[in-house]
Design an enzyme around this catalytic site. Structure first.
Site, mmCIF file in Angstrom:
data_model
loop_
_atom_site.group_PDB
_atom_site.id
_atom_site.type_symbol
_atom_site.label_atom_id
_atom_site.label_comp_id
_atom_site.label_asym_id
_atom_site.label_seq_id
_atom_site.Cartn_x
_atom_site.Cartn_y
_atom_site.Cartn_z
ATOM 1 N N ASP A 244 43.595 39.969 34.924
ATOM 2 C CA ASP A 244 42.258 40.426 34.518
ATOM 3 C C ASP A 244 41.455 40.936 35.712
ATOM 4 O O ASP A 244 40.393 41.520 35.536
ATOM 5 C CB ASP A 244 41.485 39.309 33.801
ATOM 6 C CG ASP A 244 41.375 38.051 34.647
ATOM 7 O OD1 ASP A 244 42.426 37.504 35.037
ATOM 8 O OD2 ASP A 244 40.247 37.626 34.928
ATOM 9 N N ASN A 245 41.968 40.710 36.910
ATOM 10 C CA ASN A 245 41.303 41.223 38.109
ATOM 11 C C ASN A 245 42.095 42.367 38.733
ATOM 12 O O ASN A 245 41.915 42.676 39.908
ATOM 13 C CB ASN A 245 41.118 40.098 39.132
ATOM 14 C CG ASN A 245 40.160 39.031 38.626
ATOM 15 O OD1 ASN A 245 39.266 39.320 37.838
ATOM 16 N ND2 ASN A 245 40.352 37.798 39.063
HETATM 17 P P1 AMP Z 1 36.727 35.582 37.439
HETATM 18 O O1 AMP Z 1 37.235 34.356 38.086
HETATM 19 O O2 AMP Z 1 35.497 36.134 38.081
HETATM 20 O O3 AMP Z 1 37.771 36.624 37.260
HETATM 21 O O4 AMP Z 1 36.246 35.152 35.982
HETATM 22 C C1 AMP Z 1 37.129 34.723 34.988
HETATM 23 C C2 AMP Z 1 36.409 34.640 33.665
HETATM 24 O O5 AMP Z 1 35.379 33.658 33.694
HETATM 25 C C3 AMP Z 1 35.748 35.946 33.237
HETATM 26 O O6 AMP Z 1 35.918 36.079 31.850
HETATM 27 C C4 AMP Z 1 34.306 35.713 33.610
HETATM 28 O O7 AMP Z 1 33.443 36.507 32.850
HETATM 29 C C5 AMP Z 1 34.133 34.225 33.312
HETATM 30 N N1 AMP Z 1 33.037 33.645 34.101
HETATM 31 C C6 AMP Z 1 33.025 33.406 35.420
HETATM 32 N N2 AMP Z 1 31.838 32.879 35.801
HETATM 33 C C7 AMP Z 1 31.075 32.768 34.688
HETATM 34 C C8 AMP Z 1 29.753 32.301 34.432
HETATM 35 N N3 AMP Z 1 28.958 31.846 35.395
HETATM 36 N N4 AMP Z 1 29.324 32.341 33.154
HETATM 37 C C9 AMP Z 1 30.098 32.804 32.162
HETATM 38 N N5 AMP Z 1 31.348 33.256 32.357
HETATM 39 C C10 AMP Z 1 31.843 33.248 33.589
HETATM 40 MG MG MG Z 2 37.322 38.570 37.131
#
Ligand code: AMP
Ligand code: MG
Length: 472
Positions: A244-245
């Site tokens: 997803d990244n």
């Molecule tokens: P990431 O680790 O940034 O790739 O995030 C993984 C998932 O977690 C994604 O779907 C983000 O939108 C969600 N996510 C991360 N931080 C938050 C937050 N503070 N509130 C809601 N969703 C989050």
């Molecule tokens: Mg992400």
């Protein structure tokens, strides 16, 4: 003065299967921290006063023509498939076509909860916002494909993590937010039509010359090869190369627990949650291939007979490790002043990295010093280095562009962890001087500017940051 953003929202014109319309949640007292004037100009925006910038890039005012939404996606996180992720703390305001004709997303990160927030609050604290601002703009200045930072705004609200922290919103600009995981979600659900629509959309937006799903796969592969090779050549560790990244456009996206390495080690890991070293520096090319295999698996689901596409998809993926190796070598060769890779260069490059690892030499400092005709001084016992250096001297004597190549490929200054942490700590205490200074230094990373000599220095043992956190 009126706010004007020339929105043209192609993603919002796709079917509602791909997103949920979602307005940003207003914040209490927005205050502008940083604004990227040159990027704003390139995007054709006029958001002129400090107040307007704070209002628009906090999400308090939704400008005319915006069509805010949260995108749906899924993804493999540390190798495990998560069937539903999506923008949990980000809202896409819309798209603009920039002065060069490239379509770009304008997204607010930390804009409040969405249907995909799960247990999260949809917010971000100041630290990760400043980190992403500095990191992504540094990557841009290094010439590495990346999402960019348009604005950072304090919200005037408190965000609860382990402590009470100041909240902030980052405005991210990207060629798109299509990820491998955007394809995976529809493949996993058996939505072949959506998968076809998404494929056509991605081709039109990013790779107009690509021929069908396999053409798209090949184009994404080539973009990822360029990207990951560039990371390797600057000692960059992404830290969360989940599918997803992984951007379909081939940009660096998601500046979570990423870091530029100080002391060189193939196995270096920063992310506090990466206990197995899945996303270690030296494993990044392997993971890029693994991620492409996931994209291949998703893309073939749109064929009436997926088996027919397996052979071609497999070949495209199988060619990736070789392409990566070639591109990484080309970049390291350039760091050493070689205009092309010749027989034996692979050994010379590997040998240098192994010597550096054994001697625990700082990656960026070594290449920066080397470019200035030094480098030996970083080795406590330079015997091995001297042997290597004699070989390099022999190899380089036929090269004509050594200085230029080395200047173009070896930055003097990178966003070192301890400097970022220092800037964040000061900002939380209300002082943005370090943040702005670091930003200025990073905007010309290849320049040998004596004003920023202190920012070049590796951390002392007490300054060293050993781990980075997702820090949402
Ligand atoms: P990431 O680790 O940034 O790739 O995030 C993984 C998932 O977690 C994604 O779907 C983000 O939108 C969600 N996510 C991360 N931080 C938050 C937050 N503070 N509130 C809601 N969703 C989050
Ligand atoms: Mg992400």
């Amino acid at each position: 003065m009126a706010v004007y953003i020339p929105f043209d929202n192609s993603f919002a014109r796709l079917s509602a299967e791909f997103y949920t319309r979602q307005k940003p949640t207003p914040v209490k007292a927005p205050r502008l921290i940083a604004y990227n004037t040159s990027l704003a100009q390139a995007l054709g925006l006029s958001v002129d006063t400090l107040e307007e910038r704070a209002e628009v890039f906090s999400g308090n005012t939704v400008p005319d023509g915006a069509d805010p939404l949260a995108q749906l996606y899924a993804g493999h996180q540390f190798g495990t498939y998560n069937p539903q992720l999506g923008d949990g703390r980000a809202v896409l305001l819309g798209e603009v076509v920039d002065t060069e004709g490239t379509r770009r997303d304008i997204q607010l990160k930390g804009a409040g909860p969405t249907p995909y927030s799960r247990r999260g609050d949809g917010r971000s604290w100041l630290g990760p916002v400043l980190r992403e601002y500095l990191m992504s703009e540094a990557m841009y200045a290094l010439g590495v494909p990346t999402t960019r930072a348009l604005a950072a705004v304090e919200t005037g609200e408190t965000v609860w993590r382990e402590d009470a922290l100041p909240g902030a919103v980052l405005t991210r600009v990207a060629q798109s937010h299509l990820r491998v995981g955007t394809f995976q979600v529809f493949a996993a659900r058996g939505q072949a039509q959506e998968l076809r629509d998404l494929t056509a959309y991605a081709i039109e937006r990013h790779y107009p010359d690509a021929d069908g799903p396999m053409g798209l796969l090949r184009s994404v592969r080539d973009a990822q090869v360029e990207l990951v090779a560039a990371w390797m050549s600057f000692g960059f560790i992404h830290g969360v190369m989940n599918t997803d990244n992984c951007s379909v456009a081939g940009e660096t996206i998601d500046y979570g627990p990423c870091a530029f390495m100080d002391v060189f080690a193939h196995g270096r890991v920063f992310s506090s949650i990466d206990r197995m070293g899945r996303y270690a520096y030296g494993n990044q090319p392997n993971i890029a291939v693994w991620n492409l295999a996931q994209l291949a698996t998703a893309l073939i689901q749109q064929f009436d007979n997926p088996e027919d596409a397996v052979e071609e998809a497999t070949q495209i993926v199988h060619d990736m490790p070789g392409l990566l190796e070639t591109e990484v070598q080309r970049r390291f060769a350039a760091k050493l002043g070689f205009s092309s890779v010749q027989a034996g260069d692979d050994v010379l490059i590997d040998e240098l990295l192994n010597i550096m690892e054994r001697a625990e030499v700082d990656f960026t400092a070594f290449f920066a010093n080397f470019r200035l005709g030094m480098g030996r001084d970083l080795f406590v016992a330079p015997t091995e280095f001297d042997v290597w250096f004699a070989n390099w001297t022999q190899r380089v004597c036929n090269e004509t562009d050594v200085d230029t190549l080395m200047e173009q490929h070896n930055p003097m200054v990178i966003p070192r962890n301890h400097r970022i942490e220092e800037a964040i700590t000061a900002a939380v205490a209300g002082d943005y001087t370090l943040f702005h200074r670091l930003h200025r230094a990073l905007s010309a990373p290849f320049e040998n500017n004596s004003e920023f000599e202190d920012l070049r220095l590796p951390p002392t043992p007490t300054q060293e940051v050993k781990a980075t956190f997702c820090g949402t």
